[in-house]
Design an enzyme around this catalytic site. Sequence first.
Site, PDB file in Angstrom:
ATOM      1  N   ASP A  45       1.295  -1.127   0.459  1.00  0.00           N
ATOM      2  CA  ASP A  45       0.435   0.025   0.233  1.00  0.00           C
ATOM      3  C   ASP A  45       0.895   1.337  -0.001  1.00  0.00           C
ATOM      4  O   ASP A  45       0.600   1.370   1.213  1.00  0.00           O
ATOM      5  CB  ASP A  45      -1.340   0.471   1.572  1.00  0.00           C
ATOM      6  N   HIS A  74       9.791  -0.882   9.103  1.00  0.00           N
ATOM      7  CA  HIS A  74       8.869  -1.076   9.188  1.00  0.00           C
ATOM      8  C   HIS A  74       9.259  -2.531   7.764  1.00  0.00           C
ATOM      9  O   HIS A  74       8.950  -3.849   7.720  1.00  0.00           O
ATOM     10  CB  HIS A  74       7.545  -0.996   9.110  1.00  0.00           C
TER      11      HIS A  74
HETATM   12  C1  BDR Z   1       2.850  -0.706   8.778  1.00  0.00           C
HETATM   13  O1  BDR Z   1       1.488   0.259   8.616  1.00  0.00           O
HETATM   14  C2  BDR Z   1       1.900   0.856   7.221  1.00  0.00           C
HETATM   15  O2  BDR Z   1       1.668   2.429   7.777  1.00  0.00           O
HETATM   16  C3  BDR Z   1       3.280   1.239   6.847  1.00  0.00           C
HETATM   17  O3  BDR Z   1       3.651   0.972   5.894  1.00  0.00           O
HETATM   18  C4  BDR Z   1       4.044  -0.424   7.148  1.00  0.00           C
HETATM   19  O4  BDR Z   1       3.447  -1.119   6.782  1.00  0.00           O
HETATM   20  C5  BDR Z   1       3.744  -0.455  10.211  1.00  0.00           C
HETATM   21  O5  BDR Z   1       2.269  -0.346  11.230  1.00  0.00           O
HETATM   22 CA    CA Z   2       2.995  -0.682   4.102  1.00  0.00          CA
END
Ligand code: BDR
Ligand code: CA
Length: 321
Positions: A11, A244
């Site tokens: 995303d 992340h």
């Molecule tokens: C996840 O949430 C999204 O904001 C980031 O892209 C990542 O996949 C982290 O909690």
């Molecule tokens: Ca993400």
Amino acid sequence: MPKLKVIFDTDPGIDDAMALLLLARHPRVELLGITTVFGNAEIDVVSRNALHLVQRFRLAVPVARGAAGPLVGEAGPPPTFVHGTNGLGDIPLPPVQGNLDPRPAHRLIIDLVYADPGAITIIAVGRMTNLALALAEAPDIVDKVARVVVMGGAFGHHRHTGNVSPVAEANIWGDPHAADIVFGADWPVTIVPLDVSQETQMSDRYLADLAEVAGDDGRFVRDVSAYYQEFHRQSAGMDGFYVHDSSAVAYALHPEFYRTETGAIRVATDGIAAGQTIIKPDSKRFPPGPWDGRPSQTICTEVNAAAVLDLYRRTLLGHGN
Ligand code: BDR
Ligand code: CA
């Protein structure tokens, strides 16, 4: 070493873009397709961003538009305070060239997996809606996927328990029903949760160095992440930000950077704990309960963060392995 064949479900999203860059530049990765899902921005926005990134990173892969909302209920407002209004930290974006694949994301996943049974790793770094839809349409893909690597969830190691609520991480919270289906399916899943992604941080200094030494890619990372850096500074007083989505790619390439634990996993789907991920470790015995009959999956509990940061830097410098 054999190539790592990857479908990237994403995303984009600032850290999604950084993870895609790692996939794009790593010599051992063969990227087969990108599927988009609502989350960091609305589905049209993240799909446009995926097309933009494919062009920017000079990738020749199909991009398929995925789910616009969760399996149950409605999508909440996108987190513009984390990823900006355009999902990519509000950096200027040129008009998009290239077209989306005509298939919905879950169908592209099924077709790619059927075409290369046993070979593909799905790296999923957004809501797991597309994966749940693929499982509903073609349940036999569970026997044909090498591994699913998910960035999401939180299990409390190092006191990391949630980032959208005290117990929930964003990707799971955004579609808890889908996550519960994906973790309960009989295919090998590794979860790369906040427990390790929040232990891995790119500092302001690391990013400045990357911009200096890694050419266009390094400058792109610095520019796209400036907004994200500011969010982390304001919300957590951090110098830099959490890594992340690139952590899921790092695990897929180098599982030895991580310590893991196995067990059946459930996701709380409603109430104040909605989005909470709970493991019943294989090493422990409990009376009968909602984890029974579920497959044993893997979660990451510890990380060699320096190795992950080094992998990212080396790869952008053209020395990935
Ligand atoms: C996840 O949430 C999204 O904001 C980031 O892209 C990542 O996949 C982290 O909690
Ligand atoms: Ca993400």
